[in-house]
Design a protein around this motif. Structure first.
Motif, PDB file in Angstrom:
ATOM      1  N   ILE A 190       0.853  -1.188   0.000  1.00  0.00           N
ATOM      2  CA  ILE A 190       0.000   0.000   0.000  1.00  0.00           C
ATOM      3  C   ILE A 190       0.889   1.239   0.000  1.00  0.00           C
ATOM      4  N   ALA A 191       0.649   2.134  -0.931  1.00  0.00           N
ATOM      5  CA  ALA A 191       1.296   3.444  -0.921  1.00  0.00           C
ATOM      6  C   ALA A 191       0.367   4.409  -0.211  1.00  0.00           C
ATOM      7  N   ILE A 192       0.932   5.170   0.719  1.00  0.00           N
ATOM      8  CA  ILE A 192       0.191   6.240   1.371  1.00  0.00           C
ATOM      9  C   ILE A 192       0.956   7.530   1.087  1.00  0.00           C
ATOM     10  N   LEU A 193       0.300   8.454   0.399  1.00  0.00           N
ATOM     11  CA  LEU A 193       0.921   9.717   0.008  1.00  0.00           C
ATOM     12  C   LEU A 193       0.948  10.670   1.199  1.00  0.00           C
ATOM     13  N   ASN A 194       1.999  11.507   1.264  1.00  0.00           N
ATOM     14  CA  ASN A 194       2.131  12.489   2.326  1.00  0.00           C
ATOM     15  C   ASN A 194       2.823  13.736   1.776  1.00  0.00           C
ATOM     16  N   ASP A 195       3.290  14.602   2.644  1.00  0.00           N
ATOM     17  CA  ASP A 195       3.942  15.851   2.209  1.00  0.00           C
ATOM     18  C   ASP A 195       5.448  15.866   2.440  1.00  0.00           C
ATOM     19  N   ASN A 196       6.032  14.746   2.834  1.00  0.00           N
ATOM     20  CA  ASN A 196       7.452  14.703   3.154  1.00  0.00           C
ATOM     21  C   ASN A 196       8.273  14.289   1.928  1.00  0.00           C
ATOM     22  N   PRO A 197       9.066  15.225   1.359  1.00  0.00           N
ATOM     23  CA  PRO A 197       9.852  14.890   0.160  1.00  0.00           C
ATOM     24  C   PRO A 197      10.957  13.875   0.422  1.00  0.00           C
ATOM     25  N   ASN A 198      11.260  13.592   1.698  1.00  0.00           N
ATOM     26  CA  ASN A 198      12.279  12.583   2.020  1.00  0.00           C
ATOM     27  C   ASN A 198      11.723  11.165   2.014  1.00  0.00           C
ATOM     28  N   ASP A 199      10.401  11.021   1.987  1.00  0.00           N
ATOM     29  CA  ASP A 199       9.783   9.693   1.918  1.00  0.00           C
ATOM     30  C   ASP A 199       9.713   9.269   0.461  1.00  0.00           C
ATOM     31  N   ARG A 200      10.240   8.084   0.173  1.00  0.00           N
ATOM     32  CA  ARG A 200      10.276   7.590  -1.208  1.00  0.00           C
ATOM     33  C   ARG A 200       9.752   6.171  -1.288  1.00  0.00           C
ATOM     34  N   ILE A 201       9.164   5.886  -2.446  1.00  0.00           N
ATOM     35  CA  ILE A 201       8.811   4.511  -2.803  1.00  0.00           C
ATOM     36  C   ILE A 201       9.509   4.211  -4.120  1.00  0.00           C
ATOM     37  N   TYR A 202      10.126   3.024  -4.191  1.00  0.00           N
ATOM     38  CA  TYR A 202      10.833   2.589  -5.393  1.00  0.00           C
ATOM     39  C   TYR A 202       9.976   1.602  -6.167  1.00  0.00           C
ATOM     40  N   GLY A 203      10.047   1.699  -7.474  1.00  0.00           N
ATOM     41  CA  GLY A 203       9.285   0.811  -8.339  1.00  0.00           C
ATOM     42  C   GLY A 203       9.633   1.077  -9.789  1.00  0.00           C
ATOM     43  N   TYR A 204       8.624   1.024 -10.640  1.00  0.00           N
ATOM     44  CA  TYR A 204       8.853   1.170 -12.084  1.00  0.00           C
ATOM     45  C   TYR A 204       7.831   2.096 -12.717  1.00  0.00           C
ATOM     46  N   ILE A 205       8.319   2.873 -13.681  1.00  0.00           N
ATOM     47  CA  ILE A 205       7.439   3.632 -14.565  1.00  0.00           C
ATOM     48  C   ILE A 205       7.067   2.673 -15.686  1.00  0.00           C
ATOM     49  N   ILE A 206       5.782   2.434 -15.860  1.00  0.00           N
ATOM     50  CA  ILE A 206       5.300   1.528 -16.897  1.00  0.00           C
ATOM     51  C   ILE A 206       4.718   2.347 -18.040  1.00  0.00           C
ATOM     52  N   SER A 207       5.162   2.043 -19.246  1.00  0.00           N
ATOM     53  CA  SER A 207       4.593   2.636 -20.454  1.00  0.00           C
ATOM     54  C   SER A 207       4.297   1.504 -21.432  1.00  0.00           C
ATOM     55  N   VAL A 208       3.611   1.824 -22.506  1.00  0.00           N
ATOM     56  CA  VAL A 208       3.218   0.792 -23.469  1.00  0.00           C
ATOM     57  C   VAL A 208       3.623   1.193 -24.878  1.00  0.00           C
ATOM     58  N   SER A 209       3.584   0.202 -25.781  1.00  0.00           N
ATOM     59  CA  SER A 209       3.917   0.425 -27.183  1.00  0.00           C
ATOM     60  C   SER A 209       2.779   1.147 -27.897  1.00  0.00           C
ATOM     61  N   GLU A 210       3.045   1.569 -29.113  1.00  0.00           N
ATOM     62  CA  GLU A 210       2.044   2.258 -29.938  1.00  0.00           C
ATOM     63  C   GLU A 210       0.919   1.309 -30.325  1.00  0.00           C
ATOM     64  N   PRO A 211      -0.301   1.759 -30.564  1.00  0.00           N
ATOM     65  CA  PRO A 211      -0.703   3.141 -30.293  1.00  0.00           C
ATOM     66  C   PRO A 211      -0.822   3.367 -28.797  1.00  0.00           C
ATOM     67  N   GLU A 212      -0.051   4.321 -28.289  1.00  0.00           N
ATOM     68  CA  GLU A 212       0.093   4.531 -26.855  1.00  0.00           C
ATOM     69  C   GLU A 212      -1.240   4.767 -26.148  1.00  0.00           C
ATOM     70  N   GLY A 213      -2.052   5.678 -26.633  1.00  0.00           N
ATOM     71  CA  GLY A 213      -3.311   6.017 -25.963  1.00  0.00           C
ATOM     72  C   GLY A 213      -4.229   4.830 -25.794  1.00  0.00           C
ATOM     73  N   GLU A 214      -4.474   4.124 -26.881  1.00  0.00           N
ATOM     74  CA  GLU A 214      -5.379   2.966 -26.853  1.00  0.00           C
ATOM     75  C   GLU A 214      -4.835   1.855 -25.960  1.00  0.00           C
ATOM     76  N   ASN A 215      -3.565   1.536 -26.110  1.00  0.00           N
ATOM     77  CA  ASN A 215      -2.972   0.461 -25.320  1.00  0.00           C
ATOM     78  C   ASN A 215      -2.826   0.842 -23.853  1.00  0.00           C
ATOM     79  N   PHE A 216      -2.523   2.118 -23.584  1.00  0.00           N
ATOM     80  CA  PHE A 216      -2.424   2.533 -22.191  1.00  0.00           C
ATOM     81  C   PHE A 216      -3.786   2.440 -21.506  1.00  0.00           C
ATOM     82  N   GLU A 217      -4.849   2.766 -22.222  1.00  0.00           N
ATOM     83  CA  GLU A 217      -6.194   2.639 -21.646  1.00  0.00           C
ATOM     84  C   GLU A 217      -6.498   1.179 -21.293  1.00  0.00           C
TER      85      GLU A 217
END
Length: 166
Positions: free
Chosen positions: A56-83
């Motif tokens: 569970i990620a819980i968002l807060n206001d402390n810039p020193n708190d970090r969560i590590y993971g991955y930015i996920i993107s998709v192949s073309e057509p990006e809009g349709e596949n991302f949806e």
């Protein structure tokens, strides 16, 4: 920033491509049949990672708190596949009932450098981003949401901010 302009998802738990928990959806989510998923190691700030049945990620206001993971993107057509990808993730995360979705800035970093620094430290390493931050959706919960849905939940904090280094 409008939701339509966002075409990336930050994942930190069982949706990570390197998740080892055995979640039934990890492989299917990261290897769909009709488009390709791309993953870039990264972190988000102003967030803490907890475990209660699932990560569970819980968002807060402390810039020193970090969560590590991955930015996920998709192949073309990006809009349709991302949806398609987002709809699948919504089902897994039981959005909007269980988890909510927010827009955050994710900072791409070197996984190799991160792994090397983690060997020497039990705290979060301070690594400089490789490129400017990327706006992404992230699934998160609030303490209020958890308390409303569950009786006496016990949240286990993951101080490293990394699901695989719990």
């Amino acid at each position: 920033m409008s939701h339509q302009a966002i075409s990336r998802l930050f994942v930190y738990g069982t949706l990570r491509p390197d998740d080892t928990s055995g979640a039934t959806w990890t492989k299917t989510f990261n290897n769909p049949h009709d488009y390709q998923v791309h993953a870039q190691f990264a972190y988000i700030e102003k967030a803490q990672l907890f475990f209660h049945m699932y990560p569970i990620a819980i968002l807060n206001d402390n810039p020193n708190d970090r969560i590590y993971g991955y930015i996920i993107s998709v192949s073309e057509p990006e809009g349709e596949n991302f949806e398609k990808l987002l709809k699948f993730a919504d089902e897994i995360e039981e959005y909007p009932e269980e988890y909510d979705r927010a827009i955050v800035q994710a900072y791409p970093i070197s996984k190799t450098e991160y792994d090397e620094l983690q060997r020497d430290a039990s705290v979060q390493p301070q690594i400089q981003p490789q490129s400017p931050p990327t706006p992404c959706f992230v699934y998160h919960r609030t303490l209020q949401n958890i308390a409303l849905r569950e009786n006496n939940p016990v949240l286990e904090r993951i101080p490293s901010g990394d699901w695989l280094r719990k």
